[in-house]
Design a protein around this motif. Structure first.
Motif, PDB file in Angstrom:
ATOM      1  N   GLU A  23      57.732 127.867  39.138  1.00  0.00           N
ATOM      2  CA  GLU A  23      58.636 126.798  38.714  1.00  0.00           C
ATOM      3  C   GLU A  23      59.163 127.065  37.306  1.00  0.00           C
ATOM      4  OE1 GLU A  23      57.585 122.775  39.233  1.00  0.00           O
ATOM      5  OE2 GLU A  23      56.773 123.031  41.249  1.00  0.00           O
ATOM      6  N   GLY A  24      58.286 127.601  36.443  1.00  0.00           N
ATOM      7  CA  GLY A  24      58.710 127.911  35.076  1.00  0.00           C
ATOM      8  C   GLY A  24      59.806 128.968  35.056  1.00  0.00           C
ATOM      9  N   ALA A  25      59.678 129.973  35.937  1.00  0.00           N
ATOM     10  CA  ALA A  25      60.694 131.031  36.000  1.00  0.00           C
ATOM     11  C   ALA A  25      62.027 130.469  36.468  1.00  0.00           C
ATOM     12  CB  ALA A  25      60.231 132.147  36.932  1.00  0.00           C
ATOM     13  N   VAL A  26      61.983 129.550  37.422  1.00  0.00           N
ATOM     14  CA  VAL A  26      63.208 128.938  37.925  1.00  0.00           C
ATOM     15  C   VAL A  26      63.864 128.078  36.840  1.00  0.00           C
ATOM     16  CG1 VAL A  26      64.119 127.256  39.580  1.00  0.00           C
ATOM     17  CG2 VAL A  26      62.517 129.016  40.341  1.00  0.00           C
ATOM     18  N   GLU A  27      63.050 127.300  36.122  1.00  0.00           N
ATOM     19  CA  GLU A  27      63.580 126.466  35.048  1.00  0.00           C
ATOM     20  C   GLU A  27      64.258 127.321  33.971  1.00  0.00           C
ATOM     21  OE1 GLU A  27      62.957 122.553  34.511  1.00  0.00           O
ATOM     22  OE2 GLU A  27      63.615 123.347  36.443  1.00  0.00           O
ATOM     23  N   PHE A  28      63.607 128.430  33.609  1.00  0.00           N
ATOM     24  CA  PHE A  28      64.178 129.287  32.576  1.00  0.00           C
ATOM     25  C   PHE A  28      65.472 129.941  33.065  1.00  0.00           C
ATOM     26  CE2 PHE A  28      64.465 133.153  29.914  1.00  0.00           C
ATOM     27  CZ  PHE A  28      64.478 132.536  28.675  1.00  0.00           C
ATOM     28  N   LYS A  29      65.504 130.288  34.353  1.00  0.00           N
ATOM     29  CA  LYS A  29      66.724 130.889  34.915  1.00  0.00           C
ATOM     30  C   LYS A  29      67.865 129.888  34.889  1.00  0.00           C
ATOM     31  CE  LYS A  29      67.470 134.831  36.783  1.00  0.00           C
ATOM     32  NZ  LYS A  29      67.467 136.037  35.957  1.00  0.00           N
ATOM     33  N   HIS A  30      67.557 128.618  35.128  1.00  0.00           N
ATOM     34  CA  HIS A  30      68.590 127.589  35.001  1.00  0.00           C
ATOM     35  C   HIS A  30      69.145 127.561  33.578  1.00  0.00           C
ATOM     36  CE1 HIS A  30      66.903 125.263  38.673  1.00  0.00           C
ATOM     37  NE2 HIS A  30      68.056 125.826  39.004  1.00  0.00           N
ATOM     38  N   GLN A  31      68.276 127.709  32.588  1.00  0.00           N
ATOM     39  CA  GLN A  31      68.735 127.748  31.198  1.00  0.00           C
ATOM     40  C   GLN A  31      69.591 128.985  30.934  1.00  0.00           C
ATOM     41  OE1 GLN A  31      64.495 126.650  29.568  1.00  0.00           O
ATOM     42  NE2 GLN A  31      65.998 126.220  27.958  1.00  0.00           N
ATOM     43  N   ASN A  32      69.216 130.113  31.569  1.00  0.00           N
ATOM     44  CA  ASN A  32      70.038 131.317  31.450  1.00  0.00           C
ATOM     45  C   ASN A  32      71.433 131.087  32.026  1.00  0.00           C
ATOM     46  OD1 ASN A  32      67.317 133.656  32.167  1.00  0.00           O
ATOM     47  ND2 ASN A  32      68.094 132.940  30.195  1.00  0.00           N
ATOM     48  N   ILE A  33      71.498 130.384  33.160  1.00  0.00           N
ATOM     49  CA  ILE A  33      72.802 130.104  33.783  1.00  0.00           C
ATOM     50  C   ILE A  33      73.643 129.229  32.856  1.00  0.00           C
ATOM     51  CG2 ILE A  33      73.971 129.010  35.740  1.00  0.00           C
ATOM     52  CD1 ILE A  33      71.501 129.797  37.443  1.00  0.00           C
ATOM     53  N   SER A  34      73.014 128.263  32.191  1.00  0.00           N
ATOM     54  CA  SER A  34      73.740 127.439  31.222  1.00  0.00           C
ATOM     55  C   SER A  34      74.346 128.316  30.128  1.00  0.00           C
ATOM     56  CB  SER A  34      72.812 126.400  30.593  1.00  0.00           C
ATOM     57  OG  SER A  34      72.428 125.414  31.525  1.00  0.00           O
ATOM     58  N   ALA A  35      73.575 129.304  29.663  1.00  0.00           N
ATOM     59  CA  ALA A  35      74.074 130.195  28.618  1.00  0.00           C
ATOM     60  C   ALA A  35      75.253 131.027  29.120  1.00  0.00           C
ATOM     61  CB  ALA A  35      72.946 131.101  28.134  1.00  0.00           C
ATOM     62  N   VAL A  36      75.153 131.517  30.347  1.00  0.00           N
ATOM     63  CA  VAL A  36      76.252 132.288  30.928  1.00  0.00           C
ATOM     64  C   VAL A  36      77.515 131.428  31.016  1.00  0.00           C
ATOM     65  CG1 VAL A  36      77.091 133.429  33.020  1.00  0.00           C
ATOM     66  CG2 VAL A  36      74.757 133.857  32.223  1.00  0.00           C
ATOM     67  N   LEU A  37      77.360 130.191  31.478  1.00  0.00           N
ATOM     68  CA  LEU A  37      78.510 129.300  31.604  1.00  0.00           C
ATOM     69  C   LEU A  37      79.120 128.984  30.248  1.00  0.00           C
ATOM     70  CD1 LEU A  37      77.202 126.902  34.388  1.00  0.00           C
ATOM     71  CD2 LEU A  37      79.101 128.523  34.569  1.00  0.00           C
ATOM     72  N   LYS A  38      78.275 128.874  29.243  1.00  0.00           N
ATOM     73  CA  LYS A  38      78.797 128.660  27.891  1.00  0.00           C
ATOM     74  C   LYS A  38      79.656 129.845  27.472  1.00  0.00           C
ATOM     75  CE  LYS A  38      77.335 127.349  23.221  1.00  0.00           C
ATOM     76  NZ  LYS A  38      76.191 126.966  22.357  1.00  0.00           N
ATOM     77  N   GLY A  39      79.185 131.045  27.743  1.00  0.00           N
ATOM     78  CA  GLY A  39      79.957 132.238  27.413  1.00  0.00           C
ATOM     79  C   GLY A  39      81.255 132.334  28.187  1.00  0.00           C
ATOM     80  N   LEU A  40      81.253 131.790  29.416  1.00  0.00           N
ATOM     81  CA  LEU A  40      82.446 131.824  30.259  1.00  0.00           C
ATOM     82  C   LEU A  40      83.412 130.678  29.955  1.00  0.00           C
ATOM     83  CD1 LEU A  40      80.855 132.784  33.694  1.00  0.00           C
ATOM     84  CD2 LEU A  40      82.493 134.156  32.399  1.00  0.00           C
TER      85      LEU A  40
ATOM     86  N   VAL B 164      81.694 124.253  31.715  1.00  0.00           N
ATOM     87  CA  VAL B 164      80.703 123.200  31.446  1.00  0.00           C
ATOM     88  C   VAL B 164      79.347 123.655  31.966  1.00  0.00           C
ATOM     89  CG1 VAL B 164      82.364 121.326  31.484  1.00  0.00           C
ATOM     90  CG2 VAL B 164      81.283 122.029  33.608  1.00  0.00           C
ATOM     91  N   TRP B 165      78.286 123.035  31.465  1.00  0.00           N
ATOM     92  CA  TRP B 165      76.940 123.333  31.964  1.00  0.00           C
ATOM     93  C   TRP B 165      76.131 122.049  31.983  1.00  0.00           C
ATOM     94  CZ3 TRP B 165      78.513 124.828  27.047  1.00  0.00           C
ATOM     95  CH2 TRP B 165      77.787 124.309  25.972  1.00  0.00           C
ATOM     96  N   ILE B 166      74.938 122.114  32.551  1.00  0.00           N
ATOM     97  CA  ILE B 166      74.082 120.933  32.659  1.00  0.00           C
ATOM     98  C   ILE B 166      73.374 120.716  31.326  1.00  0.00           C
ATOM     99  CG2 ILE B 166      72.088 119.911  33.830  1.00  0.00           C
ATOM    100  CD1 ILE B 166      72.803 121.633  36.285  1.00  0.00           C
ATOM    101  N   PRO B 167      73.613 119.598  30.642  1.00  0.00           N
ATOM    102  CA  PRO B 167      73.000 119.384  29.319  1.00  0.00           C
ATOM    103  C   PRO B 167      71.480 119.436  29.341  1.00  0.00           C
ATOM    104  CG  PRO B 167      74.750 117.785  29.718  1.00  0.00           C
ATOM    105  CD  PRO B 167      74.529 118.500  31.011  1.00  0.00           C
TER     106      PRO B 167
ATOM    107  N   ASN C 158      87.423 123.477  29.113  1.00  0.00           N
ATOM    108  CA  ASN C 158      86.241 122.694  29.476  1.00  0.00           C
ATOM    109  C   ASN C 158      85.009 123.209  28.743  1.00  0.00           C
ATOM    110  OD1 ASN C 158      87.256 120.754  31.345  1.00  0.00           O
ATOM    111  ND2 ASN C 158      87.469 122.371  32.867  1.00  0.00           N
ATOM    112  N   GLY C 159      85.140 124.355  28.108  1.00  0.00           N
ATOM    113  CA  GLY C 159      84.003 124.992  27.455  1.00  0.00           C
ATOM    114  C   GLY C 159      83.766 124.508  26.037  1.00  0.00           C
ATOM    115  N   TRP C 160      83.002 125.305  25.299  1.00  0.00           N
ATOM    116  CA  TRP C 160      82.606 124.927  23.940  1.00  0.00           C
ATOM    117  C   TRP C 160      83.731 125.248  22.965  1.00  0.00           C
ATOM    118  CZ3 TRP C 160      79.666 128.572  20.325  1.00  0.00           C
ATOM    119  CH2 TRP C 160      79.990 129.895  20.574  1.00  0.00           C
ATOM    120  N   GLU C 161      83.541 124.856  21.698  1.00  0.00           N
ATOM    121  CA  GLU C 161      84.643 124.936  20.742  1.00  0.00           C
ATOM    122  C   GLU C 161      85.057 126.348  20.390  1.00  0.00           C
ATOM    123  OE1 GLU C 161      81.364 123.998  17.419  1.00  0.00           O
ATOM    124  OE2 GLU C 161      81.562 123.436  19.535  1.00  0.00           O
ATOM    125  N   ARG C 162      84.199 127.335  20.596  1.00  0.00           N
ATOM    126  CA  ARG C 162      84.534 128.715  20.262  1.00  0.00           C
ATOM    127  C   ARG C 162      85.084 129.505  21.448  1.00  0.00           C
ATOM    128  NH1 ARG C 162      82.636 130.697  15.298  1.00  0.00           N
ATOM    129  NH2 ARG C 162      81.455 129.158  14.114  1.00  0.00           N
TER     130      ARG C 162
END
Length: 279
Positions: A49-66, A69-72, A217-221
């Motif tokens: 479960e911890g690996a899955v949770e961390f992977k979700h955080q990785n996906i948020s980071a990828v979406l930020k780079g793209l 939007v991501w899940i807060p 829809n992304g971040w300010e940068r």
């Protein structure tokens, strides 16, 4: 101890599940992360479960780079592997209009009653992300040309311009200048795209404001495209022209303003060339 690398099949599964949650999140619907996680785990290769949770955080980071939007609730975690970026890009390629309903967002009482846009300071060296985080996001933006995707999204661009138009009129009304509010024009819609700005507005003292709107829809940068004509008008009419960068649009629109010369605020990189026939 770090587990085995995630396979493409696993990445595709968790990315699809993440977007299912994200769609509910952006729409304001209730959903259970735990239920999603429990349904996903048996389909993965013995992941914790911890690996899955961390992977979700990785996906948020990828979406930020793209520039998406991501899940807060899944704070972006960096140092992810590029196969995960490819999996997110594959999903977006298969679902290019997944966020379209959010682009047409209107408050329940109508756009005219929308809250004022939060306008803050532009990004600077003093508030930029840590170097490794910034480099990973810039690498993604370069590889997938995030700026071009936003520029091609006509619905997003139009919605952003309309939101700024309403903000300008409302601000003048609040300042006691209803006379000026009535004169604000949506130039790109009324006259076409060639003016070098989208909205002709005013400051409360009557000074002209020529506003070019860039929306994401992304971040300010998130990188953005600007045309040669827009740059020329910015240079010719420096006292009047400004760029309003609207970001986080699908959730809670925020903005900052940039004034000429733009190269004092951003790096301008040529991305295309005009080809002509000699003779």
């Amino acid at each position: 101890m770090r587990g085995p690398d995630w396979t493409d099949a696993e990445n595709d599964l968790i990315v699809a599940d993440y977007f299912a949650m994200l769609k509910e999140d952006v729409a304001g619907h209730r959903y259970s992360k735990a239920e999603h996680r429990r349904a996903l785990l048996p389909r993965l290769n013995g992941r914790s479960e911890g690996a899955v949770e961390f992977k979700h955080q990785n996906i948020s980071a990828v979406l930020k780079g793209l520039g998406e939007v991501w899940i807060p609730g899944y704070k972006p975690a960096f140092n992810f592997q590029m196969p995960l970026v490819d999996a997110v890009a594959r999903w977006l390629a298969r679902n290019p209009v997944w966020l379209d309903p959010c682009v047409g967002w209107r408050p329940a009482s109508g756009l005219e009653d929308a809250a004022p846009i939060w306008i803050g300071p532009p990004p600077t060296l003093s508030n930029q992300p840590p170097p490794k985080e910034l480099e990973q996001m810039l690498q993604i933006a370069r590889k997938f040309d995030v700026a071009s995707r936003d520029a091609r999204n006509r619905a997003l661009g139009r919605a952003g311009e309309e939101r700024v138009l309403v903000h300008e009129r409302s601000s003048l009304q609040v300042a006691g200048r209803a006379d000026l509010a009535r004169k604000v024009r949506w130039v790109s819609q009324e006259d076409g795209d060639g003016a070098g700005y989208d909205i002709a507005s005013y400051a409360p003292d009557g000074r002209s404001r020529l506003i070019e709107v860039k929306t994401t829809n992304g971040w300010e940068r998130t990188p953005f495209h600007i045309t040669r004509n827009e740059l020329d008008v910015a240079d010719e009419r420096r006292a009047e022209w400004c760029l309003v960068r609207l970001w986080n649009f699908a959730r809670e629109p925020r903005a900052f303003e940039l004034r000429p010369p733009l190269d004092a605020h951003v790096s301008l990189t040529p991305t295309s060339f005009q080809a002509s026939f000699d003779g």
